[in-house]
Motif scaffolding. Structure first.
Motif, PDB file in Angstrom:
ATOM      1  N   GLU A   1       0.824  -1.207   0.000  1.00 43.65           N
ATOM      2  CA  GLU A   1       0.000   0.000   0.000  1.00 43.65           C
ATOM      3  C   GLU A   1       0.860   1.258   0.000  1.00 43.65           C
ATOM      4  O   GLU A   1       0.559   2.237  -0.693  1.00 43.65           O
ATOM      5  N   ALA A   2       1.962   1.247   0.771  1.00 37.03           N
ATOM      6  CA  ALA A   2       2.815   2.428   0.855  1.00 37.03           C
ATOM      7  C   ALA A   2       3.438   2.781  -0.488  1.00 37.03           C
ATOM      8  O   ALA A   2       3.609   3.952  -0.818  1.00 37.03           O
ATOM      9  N   VAL A   3       3.762   1.765  -1.281  1.00 36.79           N
ATOM     10  CA  VAL A   3       4.487   2.000  -2.531  1.00 36.79           C
ATOM     11  C   VAL A   3       3.563   2.091  -3.742  1.00 36.79           C
ATOM     12  O   VAL A   3       3.802   2.884  -4.657  1.00 36.79           O
ATOM     13  N   TYR A   4       2.464   1.302  -3.749  1.00 40.90           N
ATOM     14  CA  TYR A   4       1.693   1.150  -4.978  1.00 40.90           C
ATOM     15  C   TYR A   4       0.220   1.549  -4.875  1.00 40.90           C
ATOM     16  O   TYR A   4      -0.537   1.311  -5.827  1.00 40.90           O
ATOM     17  N   ALA A   5      -0.199   2.111  -3.782  1.00 41.59           N
ATOM     18  CA  ALA A   5      -1.617   2.472  -3.648  1.00 41.59           C
ATOM     19  C   ALA A   5      -2.055   3.392  -4.789  1.00 41.59           C
ATOM     20  O   ALA A   5      -1.257   4.197  -5.294  1.00 41.59           O
ATOM     21  N   PRO A   6      -3.357   3.257  -5.206  1.00 41.81           N
ATOM     22  CA  PRO A   6      -4.385   2.363  -4.654  1.00 41.81           C
ATOM     23  C   PRO A   6      -4.275   0.941  -5.221  1.00 41.81           C
ATOM     24  O   PRO A   6      -3.903   0.756  -6.373  1.00 41.81           O
ATOM     25  N   ILE A   7      -4.631  -0.035  -4.404  1.00 38.24           N
ATOM     26  CA  ILE A   7      -4.641  -1.437  -4.803  1.00 38.24           C
ATOM     27  C   ILE A   7      -6.093  -1.843  -5.050  1.00 38.24           C
ATOM     28  O   ILE A   7      -6.927  -1.757  -4.140  1.00 38.24           O
ATOM     29  N   VAL A   8      -6.394  -2.293  -6.263  1.00 38.07           N
ATOM     30  CA  VAL A   8      -7.759  -2.723  -6.604  1.00 38.07           C
ATOM     31  C   VAL A   8      -7.755  -4.247  -6.630  1.00 38.07           C
ATOM     32  O   VAL A   8      -7.227  -4.864  -7.552  1.00 38.07           O
ATOM     33  N   THR A   9      -8.336  -4.856  -5.630  1.00 31.19           N
ATOM     34  CA  THR A   9      -8.220  -6.297  -5.421  1.00 31.19           C
ATOM     35  C   THR A   9      -9.076  -7.106  -6.391  1.00 31.19           C
ATOM     36  O   THR A   9     -10.111  -6.645  -6.875  1.00 31.19           O
ATOM     37  N   LYS A  10      -8.630  -8.351  -6.642  1.00 29.37           N
ATOM     38  CA  LYS A  10      -9.383  -9.290  -7.485  1.00 29.37           C
ATOM     39  C   LYS A  10      -9.627 -10.630  -6.794  1.00 29.37           C
ATOM     40  O   LYS A  10     -10.657 -11.260  -7.004  1.00 29.37           O
TER      41      LYS A  10
ATOM     42  N   VAL B   1     -11.628 -15.774  -1.704  1.00 28.29           N
ATOM     43  CA  VAL B   1     -12.734 -14.919  -2.136  1.00 28.29           C
ATOM     44  C   VAL B   1     -12.300 -14.264  -3.435  1.00 28.29           C
ATOM     45  O   VAL B   1     -11.144 -13.868  -3.596  1.00 28.29           O
ATOM     46  N   GLU B   2     -13.223 -14.177  -4.388  1.00 25.28           N
ATOM     47  CA  GLU B   2     -12.935 -13.578  -5.689  1.00 25.28           C
ATOM     48  C   GLU B   2     -13.818 -12.375  -5.907  1.00 25.28           C
ATOM     49  O   GLU B   2     -14.920 -12.283  -5.361  1.00 25.28           O
ATOM     50  N   GLY B   3     -13.334 -11.438  -6.715  1.00 29.14           N
ATOM     51  CA  GLY B   3     -14.077 -10.212  -6.969  1.00 29.14           C
ATOM     52  C   GLY B   3     -13.460  -9.050  -6.198  1.00 29.14           C
ATOM     53  O   GLY B   3     -12.491  -9.208  -5.457  1.00 29.14           O
ATOM     54  N   SER B   4     -14.028  -7.887  -6.380  1.00 33.78           N
ATOM     55  CA  SER B   4     -13.499  -6.684  -5.750  1.00 33.78           C
ATOM     56  C   SER B   4     -13.952  -6.577  -4.296  1.00 33.78           C
ATOM     57  O   SER B   4     -15.107  -6.843  -3.971  1.00 33.78           O
ATOM     58  N   PHE B   5     -13.025  -6.233  -3.422  1.00 28.67           N
ATOM     59  CA  PHE B   5     -13.330  -5.945  -2.017  1.00 28.67           C
ATOM     60  C   PHE B   5     -12.299  -4.918  -1.547  1.00 28.67           C
ATOM     61  O   PHE B   5     -11.279  -4.683  -2.211  1.00 28.67           O
ATOM     62  N   LYS B   6     -12.554  -4.284  -0.429  1.00 26.97           N
ATOM     63  CA  LYS B   6     -11.687  -3.210   0.031  1.00 26.97           C
ATOM     64  C   LYS B   6     -10.326  -3.756   0.458  1.00 26.97           C
ATOM     65  O   LYS B   6     -10.235  -4.781   1.143  1.00 26.97           O
ATOM     66  N   PHE B   7      -9.289  -3.033   0.078  1.00 26.98           N
ATOM     67  CA  PHE B   7      -7.935  -3.463   0.421  1.00 26.98           C
ATOM     68  C   PHE B   7      -7.742  -3.513   1.932  1.00 26.98           C
ATOM     69  O   PHE B   7      -7.049  -4.403   2.450  1.00 26.98           O
ATOM     70  N   ASP B   8      -8.359  -2.582   2.663  1.00 23.54           N
ATOM     71  CA  ASP B   8      -8.163  -2.570   4.112  1.00 23.54           C
ATOM     72  C   ASP B   8      -8.901  -3.702   4.825  1.00 23.54           C
ATOM     73  O   ASP B   8      -8.804  -3.835   6.048  1.00 23.54           O
ATOM     74  N   GLU B   9      -9.629  -4.542   4.071  1.00 26.11           N
ATOM     75  CA  GLU B   9     -10.268  -5.719   4.656  1.00 26.11           C
ATOM     76  C   GLU B   9      -9.378  -6.967   4.565  1.00 26.11           C
ATOM     77  O   GLU B   9      -9.710  -8.003   5.150  1.00 26.11           O
TER      78      GLU B   9
ATOM     79  N   CYS C   1     -18.774 -20.437   1.334  1.00 28.48           N
ATOM     80  CA  CYS C   1     -18.317 -20.225   2.694  1.00 28.48           C
ATOM     81  C   CYS C   1     -18.554 -18.753   3.012  1.00 28.48           C
ATOM     82  O   CYS C   1     -18.882 -17.962   2.124  1.00 28.48           O
ATOM     83  N   ASP C   2     -18.398 -18.369   4.274  1.00 32.93           N
ATOM     84  CA  ASP C   2     -18.535 -16.954   4.611  1.00 32.93           C
ATOM     85  C   ASP C   2     -17.608 -16.126   3.725  1.00 32.93           C
ATOM     86  O   ASP C   2     -16.400 -16.344   3.729  1.00 32.93           O
ATOM     87  N   HIS C   3     -18.168 -15.192   2.972  1.00 30.74           N
ATOM     88  CA  HIS C   3     -17.356 -14.276   2.162  1.00 30.74           C
ATOM     89  C   HIS C   3     -16.414 -15.036   1.225  1.00 30.74           C
ATOM     90  O   HIS C   3     -15.202 -14.857   1.245  1.00 30.74           O
ATOM     91  N   GLY C   4     -16.953 -15.905   0.399  1.00 29.09           N
ATOM     92  CA  GLY C   4     -16.135 -16.596  -0.581  1.00 29.09           C
ATOM     93  C   GLY C   4     -16.449 -18.074  -0.656  1.00 29.09           C
ATOM     94  O   GLY C   4     -17.584 -18.507  -0.464  1.00 29.09           O
ATOM     95  N   ARG C   5     -15.418 -18.857  -0.923  1.00 27.02           N
ATOM     96  CA  ARG C   5     -15.571 -20.299  -1.098  1.00 27.02           C
ATOM     97  C   ARG C   5     -14.382 -21.018  -0.450  1.00 27.02           C
ATOM     98  O   ARG C   5     -13.364 -20.385  -0.120  1.00 27.02           O
ATOM     99  N   MET C   6     -14.525 -22.331  -0.326  1.00 23.89           N
ATOM    100  CA  MET C   6     -13.434 -23.147   0.169  1.00 23.89           C
ATOM    101  C   MET C   6     -13.390 -24.433  -0.643  1.00 23.89           C
ATOM    102  O   MET C   6     -14.422 -25.061  -0.890  1.00 23.89           O
ATOM    103  N   THR C   7     -12.176 -24.802  -1.071  1.00 25.88           N
ATOM    104  CA  THR C   7     -11.956 -26.058  -1.777  1.00 25.88           C
ATOM    105  C   THR C   7     -11.097 -26.957  -0.905  1.00 25.88           C
ATOM    106  O   THR C   7     -10.040 -26.547  -0.425  1.00 25.88           O
ATOM    107  N   LEU C   8     -11.565 -28.177  -0.697  1.00 23.34           N
ATOM    108  CA  LEU C   8     -10.851 -29.172   0.088  1.00 23.34           C
ATOM    109  C   LEU C   8     -10.502 -30.346  -0.809  1.00 23.34           C
ATOM    110  O   LEU C   8     -11.376 -30.936  -1.440  1.00 23.34           O
TER     111      LEU C   8
END
Length: 277
Positions: free
Chosen positions: A129-138, A235-243, A195-202
């Motif tokens: 974040e310090a070097v490359y902000a803003p970070i748009v997550t995927k 989790v896939e898709g956009s979500f806030k970097f601070d999360e 799963c909560d906020h995304g998926r899980m593969t086992l």
């Protein structure tokens, strides 16, 4: 599954044993990986020295590696991409950070503890974040790969143990009960579910010891069998970097619940042996 500090929990379909956090004296982990993917940042190379300055106290080693990926376009054709990954290594352990234009990852060849992982994630996210902000997550993913050796645990405990001693009932059998779990049968099962906020593969099963964690066991050479428990929480898709840090913490907790659902009494006994690292 436990609620987490990030966002509002949703209904889940996983039926997991809920146990409090524990610290074991040893573990069966072969690999732990955290990866955050984001929309491409073209200035990664230009500012890589600034990123290094921020992670160097923890990861002083440095090298680069060329990687190639094939991206399938909407038309079905493949596009080959070649790029440089910058890698930063811990001084006295097999841990490295890899950064390229669209992802950053931390990989452990010897997992120490949840606390070490989360501190490293915080260090890397802060530098990013310090070097490359803003970070748009995927995508954010955390993967734990356990390789449980019956022969190793038998030797350590000083008595013979079976897979049914090491694993709980649902894991100490071939899915569907169509074959005996013995010293010659191998199998690999896979389950992916919301799963909560995304998926899980086992992915789990009995695999030859010589098989790398990332490939199929089909037609693998004969070798000592191990039980592989490979859990990928993401989790896939956009979500806030601070999360990201809070989500990573929650993902680690979910993976721990999966592991404890699979762990039998002999495995827990072995993990509690020896000196704390």
């Amino acid at each position: 599954m436990a609620d987490h500090d990030y966002g509002r929990p949703t209904d889940v379909t996983w039926l997991l044993k809920k146990v409090p956090r524990q610290t074991f004296r040893q573990n069966s982990l072969a690999t732990v990986i955290m990866q955050l993917r984001f929309h491409p940042i073209l200035k990664v190379t230009e500012r890589i020295a600034d990123f290094q300055d921020r992670v160097r106290p923890r990861f002083p080693g440095f090298d680069t590696i060329e990687s190639q990926t094939i991206e399938i376009t909407s038309s079905g054709s493949g596009e080959l991409h070649t790029e440089t990954a910058y890698r930063f290594h811990a001084e006295s352990e097999p841990t490295k950070v890899s950064l390229h234009t669209s992802a950053v990852s931390i990989e452990y060849g010897a997992h120490q503890s949840r606390d070490v992982l989360l501190r490293d994630v915080e260090t890397v996210l802060s530098a990013l974040e310090a070097v490359y902000a803003p970070i748009v997550t995927k995508r954010l993913g955390i993967r734990y790969v356990n390789l449980i050796s019956r022969s190793r645990i038998t030797s350590a405990l000083g008595r013979s143990v079976s897979w049914r001693d090491l694993l709980t009932q649902n894991f100490a059998q071939v899915p569907g009960g169509v074959a005996e779990l013995d010293d010659v049968t191998t199998f690999l099962a896979e389950v992916t579910s919301p799963c909560d906020h995304g998926r899980m593969t086992l992915r789990y099963g009995i695999v030859p010891d010589a098989v790398p964690v990332a490939i199929s066991v089909a037609n693998a050479p004969s070798a000592d069998r191990k039980f592989r428990l490979d859990t990928d929480r993401y989790v896939e898709g956009s979500f806030k970097f601070d999360e990201v840090l809070a989500r990573a913490n929650g993902f680690v907790e979910d993976i721990f619940q999966v592991f404890m659902t699979a762990a039998g009494p002999a495995l827990v006994e072995w993990m509690n042996q020896g000196a704390l690292s």
